[in-house]
Structures are given as C-alpha cells and as structure tokens.
Enzyme design. Sequence first.
Site, PDB file in Angstrom:
ATOM      1  N   LEU A  21       0.686  -1.154   0.145  1.00 51.28           N
ATOM      2  CA  LEU A  21      -0.038   0.399  -0.183  1.00 51.28           C
ATOM      3  C   LEU A  21       1.168   1.366  -0.278  1.00 51.28           C
ATOM      4  O   LEU A  21       0.549   2.222  -0.299  1.00 51.28           O
ATOM      5  CB  LEU A  21      -1.208   0.214   0.886  1.00 51.28           C
ATOM      6  CG  LEU A  21      -2.057  -0.988   1.669  1.00 51.28           C
ATOM      7  CD1 LEU A  21      -2.790  -1.039   2.369  1.00 51.28           C
ATOM      8  CD2 LEU A  21      -2.620  -0.926  -0.092  1.00 51.28           C
ATOM      9  N   LYS A  22       2.109   1.214   0.892  1.00 54.88           N
ATOM     10  CA  LYS A  22       3.292   2.387   0.910  1.00 54.88           C
ATOM     11  C   LYS A  22       3.289   2.457  -0.941  1.00 54.88           C
ATOM     12  O   LYS A  22       3.575   3.748  -1.265  1.00 54.88           O
ATOM     13  CB  LYS A  22       4.293   2.280   1.520  1.00 54.88           C
ATOM     14  CG  LYS A  22       3.963   2.069   2.722  1.00 54.88           C
ATOM     15  CD  LYS A  22       5.047   2.216   3.444  1.00 54.88           C
ATOM     16  CE  LYS A  22       4.381   1.749   5.148  1.00 54.88           C
ATOM     17  NZ  LYS A  22       6.116   2.021   6.279  1.00 54.88           N
ATOM     18  N   ASP A  84       9.717  -3.313 -10.314  1.00 58.67           N
ATOM     19  CA  ASP A  84      10.577  -4.027  -9.695  1.00 58.67           C
ATOM     20  C   ASP A  84      12.021  -3.364  -9.656  1.00 58.67           C
ATOM     21  O   ASP A  84      12.210  -2.907 -10.211  1.00 58.67           O
ATOM     22  CB  ASP A  84      11.123  -5.194 -10.391  1.00 58.67           C
ATOM     23  CG  ASP A  84      11.570  -6.541  -9.756  1.00 58.67           C
ATOM     24  OD1 ASP A  84      11.222  -6.847  -8.899  1.00 58.67           O
ATOM     25  OD2 ASP A  84      12.900  -6.874  -9.676  1.00 58.67           O
TER      26      ASP A  84
END
EC number: 3.6.1.66
Length: 212
Positions: A21-22, A84
């Site tokens: 969520l960050k 990524d």
Amino acid sequence: MHEGTTSVSAGARIILASHNLKKLHELQRIMTAAVPGLAAESIVSSAGIELPDVVEDAVTFEGNALLKAHSAAAATGLLAVADDSGLAVDVLGGSPGIFSARWSGAHGDDEANNDLLLAQLSDVPDAHRAARFVCAAALVAPDGTEVVERGEMTGHLLRERHGEGGFGYDPLFRPDGQARTAAELSPEEKDAISHRGTAFRAIAKHVAPLLD
C-alpha cells in the site's frame, strides 16, 4: 471489463500489480499530479484481488516488472503498472539487486534485511559505502502494448538506522545531496528525487494516451 477477467472495484482504470500500500500511495500521488483529471481512487492495488501468481524469474528489474504488469493487465482488462525495485551496493557488486526484498531469506522482512546488510558492510569504510536504489516501472495495456521506464537514486549507506518513514532500506540510505536518510524525508520530498518517483513520472507520460 473484458469477459473472464478478475473483478475489480467500479471506477478502477489502472491497477498496480502490488499489495504494497505504500507503493500504491506513491503511485497515486505521482500519477494524479502528472495526469490531468485522473482521480486517485481510479488507481487501485491488487491487494484483495485474486490474480494469478507470478513467478519473478527474470534476471533484471525490467524483466520482473513486465512479468507482473502483463499478468495483471491480462487478468483484469485494465491498464496495469508494476515495478521491480531494489538496492544495488557498489562494494557488493550490485547486490542485493533483484533479491533486495528477500535478502535475508524471508520476503519483505525489512528489519532482517537491514540487519544482514549492516553485518555484511560492518568492515567497509564510509568512503566505499556508495549505493543506489533502482526502479524499473512497467506499464502494460490489455492489448499488449508495453512501456518500461527506469529510475535511480544514488547515495551512501549509514552504519545505523535513522528515521521512521519509508520502508525497505530507507533508514540506512542517505541520498546524495541530502543531510537526511530516505526514511527522514517527507513523502513529497522523497517522490521528487526517488528512483520510483523518477520511473513513475516517466510512466505517467504514457498513461493519458492509453486511457483514451
């Protein structure tokens, strides 16, 4: 929504292929600032959505980001963004690199990852503790159109943690030109210079044409 796709919330237009969520909040801040008329609520994370498991077996940040974004776009019929990212330490030959999140063995154990890194660098002089955060962000449309952008943030690794913000290796990493670690910066300050901020802003330039 395309037939056979996974159900997502009404109004969703972009899915972030991550349960973090960050990262979602970072993407929402950056995308809504860069794309006129795009609401934060239209960018959702894959948390709580049953998406196919993706084996991140590529050997580059770019490759793994594309694997995740293609899977999410195919499963949901939405424009998908995946990243990524990781830490590349010069004296470790670029490691942890793509293994950053599971450097200590357990995926996402920030404390253990930081402890292991500190132990590995315990005898390394300050002058040789240069490192960089790297992010490859992938944007994939349901028709297979793909874009990949890369961002980096250079800096040095400290000998102890500083700051309560951020996540991952942020408390150990002091960006070049800063007197504070990445964990001591405000979200807006970090977005302005971070590897993800750079990559997501570059990706944002491609979003409006694909949404239209």
